[in-house]
Write a protein that holds these residues in place. Structure first.
Motif, PDB file in Angstrom:
ATOM      1  N   LEU A  31       0.735  -1.185   0.009  1.00 50.80           N
ATOM      2  CA  LEU A  31      -0.057  -0.071  -0.110  1.00 50.80           C
ATOM      3  C   LEU A  31       0.836   1.377   0.179  1.00 50.80           C
ATOM      4  CD1 LEU A  31      -3.056   1.166   0.350  1.00 50.80           C
ATOM      5  CD2 LEU A  31      -2.521   1.228   2.842  1.00 50.80           C
ATOM      6  N   LEU A  32       1.984   1.373   0.871  1.00 55.97           N
ATOM      7  CA  LEU A  32       2.807   2.583   1.007  1.00 55.97           C
ATOM      8  C   LEU A  32       3.675   2.380  -0.472  1.00 55.97           C
ATOM      9  CD1 LEU A  32       4.128   2.325   4.825  1.00 55.97           C
ATOM     10  CD2 LEU A  32       2.546   3.810   3.651  1.00 55.97           C
ATOM     11  N   LEU A  33       4.038   1.733  -0.821  1.00 52.23           N
ATOM     12  CA  LEU A  33       4.593   1.611  -2.284  1.00 52.23           C
ATOM     13  C   LEU A  33       3.743   1.985  -3.430  1.00 52.23           C
ATOM     14  CD1 LEU A  33       7.146  -1.472  -2.066  1.00 52.23           C
ATOM     15  CD2 LEU A  33       7.757   0.803  -1.943  1.00 52.23           C
ATOM     16  N   LEU A  34       2.855   1.535  -3.407  1.00 55.15           N
ATOM     17  CA  LEU A  34       1.588   1.968  -4.483  1.00 55.15           C
ATOM     18  C   LEU A  34       1.100   3.454  -4.293  1.00 55.15           C
ATOM     19  CD1 LEU A  34       0.132   1.063  -6.929  1.00 55.15           C
ATOM     20  CD2 LEU A  34      -1.714   0.321  -5.449  1.00 55.15           C
ATOM     21  N   GLY A  35       0.959   3.726  -2.972  1.00 57.81           N
ATOM     22  CA  GLY A  35       0.613   5.219  -2.697  1.00 57.81           C
ATOM     23  C   GLY A  35       1.678   6.120  -3.119  1.00 57.81           C
ATOM     24  N   GLY A  36       2.912   5.919  -2.865  1.00 55.28           N
ATOM     25  CA  GLY A  36       3.976   6.871  -3.315  1.00 55.28           C
ATOM     26  C   GLY A  36       4.146   6.969  -4.904  1.00 55.28           C
ATOM     27  N   PHE A  37       3.941   5.764  -5.462  1.00 50.01           N
ATOM     28  CA  PHE A  37       4.205   5.745  -6.735  1.00 50.01           C
ATOM     29  C   PHE A  37       3.098   6.582  -7.570  1.00 50.01           C
ATOM     30  CE2 PHE A  37       3.122   3.958 -11.037  1.00 50.01           C
ATOM     31  CZ  PHE A  37       4.301   3.918 -11.564  1.00 50.01           C
ATOM     32  N   LEU A  38       1.756   6.515  -6.906  1.00 59.12           N
ATOM     33  CA  LEU A  38       0.486   7.042  -7.479  1.00 59.12           C
ATOM     34  C   LEU A  38       0.770   8.579  -7.188  1.00 59.12           C
ATOM     35  CD1 LEU A  38      -2.345   4.467  -6.763  1.00 59.12           C
ATOM     36  CD2 LEU A  38      -0.983   5.346  -9.228  1.00 59.12           C
ATOM     37  N   LEU A  39       1.059   9.023  -5.998  1.00 54.81           N
ATOM     38  CA  LEU A  39       1.175  10.257  -5.651  1.00 54.81           C
ATOM     39  C   LEU A  39       2.069  11.044  -6.358  1.00 54.81           C
ATOM     40  CD1 LEU A  39       0.143  12.032  -3.231  1.00 54.81           C
ATOM     41  CD2 LEU A  39       2.198  11.464  -1.844  1.00 54.81           C
ATOM     42  N   ALA A  40       3.151  10.588  -6.897  1.00 55.41           N
ATOM     43  CA  ALA A  40       4.328  11.001  -7.777  1.00 55.41           C
ATOM     44  C   ALA A  40       3.731  11.639  -9.094  1.00 55.41           C
ATOM     45  CB  ALA A  40       5.396   9.994  -8.046  1.00 55.41           C
ATOM     46  N   ASP A  41       2.504  11.194  -9.471  1.00 52.71           N
ATOM     47  CA  ASP A  41       2.089  11.662 -10.564  1.00 52.71           C
ATOM     48  C   ASP A  41       0.851  12.777 -10.248  1.00 52.71           C
ATOM     49  OD1 ASP A  41       1.839  11.853 -13.357  1.00 52.71           O
ATOM     50  OD2 ASP A  41       0.252  10.454 -13.686  1.00 52.71           O
ATOM     51  N   THR A  42       0.654  13.273  -9.307  1.00 61.27           N
ATOM     52  CA  THR A  42      -0.233  14.240  -8.837  1.00 61.27           C
ATOM     53  C   THR A  42       0.288  15.708  -8.869  1.00 61.27           C
ATOM     54  OG1 THR A  42       0.057  14.178  -6.540  1.00 61.27           O
ATOM     55  CG2 THR A  42      -1.623  12.648  -7.537  1.00 61.27           C
ATOM     56  N   PHE A  43      -0.686  16.740  -8.541  1.00 63.19           N
ATOM     57  CA  PHE A  43      -0.022  17.970  -8.355  1.00 63.19           C
ATOM     58  C   PHE A  43       0.782  18.108  -7.088  1.00 63.19           C
ATOM     59  CE2 PHE A  43      -3.757  17.585  -5.687  1.00 63.19           C
ATOM     60  CZ  PHE A  43      -3.655  18.391  -4.461  1.00 63.19           C
ATOM     61  N   LEU A  44       0.795  17.154  -6.209  1.00 55.14           N
ATOM     62  CA  LEU A  44       1.720  17.294  -5.161  1.00 55.14           C
ATOM     63  C   LEU A  44       3.346  17.185  -5.207  1.00 55.14           C
ATOM     64  CD1 LEU A  44      -0.591  15.817  -2.287  1.00 55.14           C
ATOM     65  CD2 LEU A  44      -0.096  18.238  -2.862  1.00 55.14           C
TER      66      LEU A  44
END
Length: 64
Positions: A31-44
């Motif tokens: 969950l943490l790895l996937l969340g970090g990967f997906l977060l890298a493609d957001t406005f944040l």
């Protein structure tokens, strides 16, 4: 004496020992790895990159 260590090596080392010592469940790791990967493609992503760069500069005692 200056030691040059790639960030990925440091992250891998901390991750390895964190998993060995804390024993988090596998679903939490995924969950943490996937969340970090997906977060890298957001406005944040620019804010995360800036904060990471600032942290590295503080640790290395460098300034721009």
């Amino acid at each position: 004496m200056t030691v040059h260590l790639p960030l990925i090596a440091l992250v891998a080392l901390v991750g390895y020992f964190g998993i060995k010592m804390l024993r988090p469940p596998l679903w939490l790791i995924v969950l943490l790895l996937l969340g970090g990967f997906l977060l890298a493609d957001t406005f944040l992503a620019p804010a995360i990159e800036s904060a990471t760069q600032t942290g590295v500069n503080v640790l290395n005692h460098t300034t721009k």
